[in-house]
Design an enzyme around this catalytic site. Sequence first.
Site, PDB file in Angstrom:
ATOM      1  N   ASP A  18       0.776  -1.449   0.314  1.00 10.22           N
ATOM      2  CA  ASP A  18      -0.066  -0.384   0.053  1.00 10.22           C
ATOM      3  C   ASP A  18       0.745   1.468  -0.148  1.00 10.22           C
ATOM      4  O   ASP A  18       0.898   2.247   0.035  1.00 10.22           O
ATOM      5  CB  ASP A  18      -1.329   0.258   1.393  1.00 10.22           C
ATOM      6  CG  ASP A  18      -1.591   0.899   1.260  1.00 10.22           C
ATOM      7  OD1 ASP A  18      -2.894   1.242   2.166  1.00 10.22           O
ATOM      8  OD2 ASP A  18      -2.350   1.340   0.186  1.00 10.22           O
TER       9      ASP A  18
ATOM     10  N   LYS B  76       2.766   3.106  -5.408  1.00  7.50           N
ATOM     11  CA  LYS B  76       1.709   2.067  -6.871  1.00  7.50           C
ATOM     12  C   LYS B  76       3.276   2.037  -7.550  1.00  7.50           C
ATOM     13  O   LYS B  76       2.887   0.788  -7.814  1.00  7.50           O
ATOM     14  CB  LYS B  76       0.743   2.614  -7.098  1.00  7.50           C
ATOM     15  CG  LYS B  76      -0.419   3.246  -6.029  1.00  7.50           C
ATOM     16  CD  LYS B  76      -0.560   2.918  -5.358  1.00  7.50           C
ATOM     17  CE  LYS B  76      -1.194   3.010  -4.025  1.00  7.50           C
ATOM     18  NZ  LYS B  76      -1.569   2.816  -2.598  1.00  7.50           N
TER      19      LYS B  76
ATOM     20  N   ASP C  62      -3.406  -3.059  -2.416  1.00  9.06           N
ATOM     21  CA  ASP C  62      -4.333  -2.231  -2.500  1.00  9.06           C
ATOM     22  C   ASP C  62      -4.481  -1.002  -3.681  1.00  9.06           C
ATOM     23  O   ASP C  62      -3.439  -1.104  -4.220  1.00  9.06           O
ATOM     24  CB  ASP C  62      -4.320  -1.569  -1.183  1.00  9.06           C
ATOM     25  CG  ASP C  62      -5.344  -0.147  -1.192  1.00  9.06           C
ATOM     26  OD1 ASP C  62      -5.399   0.554  -0.225  1.00  9.06           O
ATOM     27  OD2 ASP C  62      -6.818  -0.263  -1.333  1.00  9.06           O
ATOM     28  N   ASN C  63      -5.085  -0.381  -4.138  1.00  9.74           N
ATOM     29  CA  ASN C  63      -5.671   0.259  -5.078  1.00  9.74           C
ATOM     30  C   ASN C  63      -4.584   0.031  -6.501  1.00  9.74           C
ATOM     31  O   ASN C  63      -4.710   0.641  -6.918  1.00  9.74           O
ATOM     32  CB  ASN C  63      -4.524   1.652  -4.780  1.00  9.74           C
ATOM     33  CG  ASN C  63      -4.943   1.989  -3.592  1.00  9.74           C
ATOM     34  OD1 ASN C  63      -4.006   2.951  -2.599  1.00  9.74           O
ATOM     35  ND2 ASN C  63      -6.119   2.592  -3.215  1.00  9.74           N
TER      36      ASN C  63
ATOM     37  N   GLU D 254     -11.564   4.415  -0.673  1.00  6.86           N
ATOM     38  CA  GLU D 254     -11.454   4.156   0.345  1.00  6.86           C
ATOM     39  C   GLU D 254     -12.729   5.393   0.430  1.00  6.86           C
ATOM     40  O   GLU D 254     -12.603   6.907  -0.207  1.00  6.86           O
ATOM     41  CB  GLU D 254     -10.684   4.328   1.504  1.00  6.86           C
ATOM     42  CG  GLU D 254      -9.567   5.479   1.006  1.00  6.86           C
ATOM     43  CD  GLU D 254      -8.419   4.744   0.010  1.00  6.86           C
ATOM     44  OE1 GLU D 254      -9.168   3.692  -0.363  1.00  6.86           O
ATOM     45  OE2 GLU D 254      -6.771   4.969   0.146  1.00  6.86           O
TER      46      GLU D 254
HETATM   47  C1  705 Z   1      11.101   4.701  -3.040  1.00  7.23           C
HETATM   48  C2  705 Z   1      10.002   4.432  -1.575  1.00  7.23           C
HETATM   49  C3  705 Z   1       8.799   3.843  -2.082  1.00  7.23           C
HETATM   50  N1  705 Z   1       9.449   2.552  -0.757  1.00  7.23           N
HETATM   51  C4  705 Z   1       8.777   3.152   0.552  1.00  7.23           C
HETATM   52  N2  705 Z   1       9.230   2.107   1.726  1.00  7.23           N
HETATM   53  C5  705 Z   1       8.414   2.843   2.431  1.00  7.23           C
HETATM   54  N3  705 Z   1       7.307   3.743   2.716  1.00  7.23           N
HETATM   55  C6  705 Z   1       6.602   4.542   1.899  1.00  7.23           C
HETATM   56  C7  705 Z   1       7.491   3.894   0.445  1.00  7.23           C
HETATM   57  N4  705 Z   1       6.800   4.831  -0.506  1.00  7.23           N
HETATM   58  C8  705 Z   1       5.839   5.134  -0.032  1.00  7.23           C
HETATM   59  N5  705 Z   1       5.750   4.779   1.150  1.00  7.23           N
HETATM   60  C9  705 Z   1       4.875   5.531   2.684  1.00  7.23           C
HETATM   61  O1  705 Z   1       3.386   4.866   2.178  1.00  7.23           O
HETATM   62  C10 705 Z   1       2.652   5.714   2.108  1.00  7.23           C
HETATM   63  C11 705 Z   1       2.375   6.103   0.762  1.00  7.23           C
HETATM   64  C12 705 Z   1       1.318   5.545   0.465  1.00  7.23           C
HETATM   65  C13 705 Z   1       0.926   6.048  -0.853  1.00  7.23           C
HETATM   66  N6  705 Z   1      -0.403   5.949  -1.371  1.00  7.23           N
HETATM   67  C14 705 Z   1      -1.663   6.216  -2.532  1.00  7.23           C
HETATM   68  O2  705 Z   1      -1.010   7.266  -3.026  1.00  7.23           O
HETATM   69  C15 705 Z   1      -2.886   6.479  -2.171  1.00  7.23           C
HETATM   70  C16 705 Z   1      -3.494   6.975  -3.049  1.00  7.23           C
HETATM   71  C17 705 Z   1      -4.400   6.812  -3.092  1.00  7.23           C
HETATM   72  C18 705 Z   1      -5.402   8.081  -3.959  1.00  7.23           C
HETATM   73  C19 705 Z   1      -6.747   7.702  -4.927  1.00  7.23           C
HETATM   74  C20 705 Z   1      -7.464   8.797  -5.164  1.00  7.23           C
HETATM   75  C21 705 Z   1      -7.017   9.802  -5.048  1.00  7.23           C
HETATM   76  F1  705 Z   1      -8.115  10.445  -5.834  1.00  7.23           F
HETATM   77  C22 705 Z   1      -5.463   9.624  -4.634  1.00  7.23           C
HETATM   78  C23 705 Z   1      -5.586   9.401  -3.480  1.00  7.23           C
HETATM   79  C24 705 Z   1      -5.253   6.326  -2.618  1.00  7.23           C
HETATM   80  C25 705 Z   1      -4.855   4.963  -1.695  1.00  7.23           C
HETATM   81  O3  705 Z   1      -4.840   3.886  -0.587  1.00  7.23           O
HETATM   82  C26 705 Z   1      -3.481   4.842  -1.673  1.00  7.23           C
HETATM   83  O4  705 Z   1      -2.798   3.884  -1.114  1.00  7.23           O
HETATM   84  C27 705 Z   1       3.375   7.104   2.451  1.00  7.23           C
HETATM   85  O5  705 Z   1       2.706   7.203   4.581  1.00  7.23           O
HETATM   86  C28 705 Z   1       4.625   7.024   2.662  1.00  7.23           C
HETATM   87  O6  705 Z   1       6.004   7.713   2.932  1.00  7.23           O
HETATM   88 MG    MG Z   2      -4.406   2.554  -0.701  1.00  5.66          MG
END
Ligand code: 705
Ligand code: MG
Length: 214
Positions: free
Chosen positions: A141, A144, A169-170, A199
Amino acid sequence: TRSTRPQRLLAAVQKNATRGDPRSVVKAIDEFCRYTEWAMNVGDEKGCILDSVVSEVNPATVLELGTYCGYSTVRIATLLPPDAKLITLEFNPDFAVIARQVIAWAGQEEKVHLVEGSSGDLIPKMKEQFGVKSFDLVFLDHWKDRYLPDAKLMEECGLLGKGSVLLADNVICPGSPDYLDYVRNSPKYRSQYFKSHLEYTKVEDGLEKSVFLG
Ligand SMILES: CCCNc1ncnc2c1ncn2[C@@H]1O[C@H](/C=C/CNC(=O)c2cc(-c3ccc(F)cc3)cc(O)c2O)[C@@H](O)[C@H]1O
Ligand SMILES: [Mg+2]
C-alpha cells in the site's frame, strides 16, 4: 504553523477512540476520514476484504509496505495471534511518528515492528536483521510504481515461500498496471481481484490477492 493531516487524524483518534480498543481506533479514523477529512487509509469497505484475507491466511509473519498513519497496521495486528509478527515499513519519519502513536493507542505495539526506511533498502535486510525466513502475507500500500519492483525484490531475496500471499491495495485507483499485469500473467502467481471502492468514495477500486506458487 498549520497541523498536518496525519496530526489531525491522530487527534481524532485520541479524542474519539478508547485507549487499548483497536476497533474504536479503526472506527474513529473511518469516521474522521468520511465526515471530516479524507485520508488514504485502506478504509472500512476494502478493510473488510483485508480482514477476511488476513483471517484466511492466519499468518505468523506479515510485511506491510507503507504504514502511513497505521490504520491497516492496526486492522491486521488485531487479527493476529499473540506470537505473530507484523513488520511495517515507512520511510517518512513524520508519518512514522504518527503511526507509532495510533498503533500504541490501539494497544497493538507488541505485535507490530514499525521500521523507518525505504522498502528497497530494507527488504534485502529482512532475513539477517529481522530473522525472517519468509512472509506468509505481504500488504502492498505504498507508492504504486514500487509494487512491481518490490514484489520482484522479495522474490529475489527468497522472502516468498510456496503459498505466500501478496495483497495489493489500489490496483484500479490510483492503479498499478505493471504490477497487475505481472501477477496476473506470471506462472509464479495465482491472482484474484476483489472489486470494491476507493476508501470513503463511490469510485471503483479493488484489492488484488496473489498467491506465490514457488
Ligand atoms: C521509493 C520509496 C518506496 N518505498 C517505500 N518504503 C516505505 N514507505 C514508503 C515507500 N513508498 C511510500 N511509502 C510510504 O507509504 C505511504 C504512501 C502511500 C501511497 N498511497 C497512495 O498514493 C494512495 C493514493 C490514493 C488516492 C486515490 C485517489 C485519489 F484521488 C488520491 C489518492 C489512495 C490510496 O489508498 C493510496 O494508498 C506513505 O506513508 C509513504 O511515506
Ligand atoms: Mg491505499
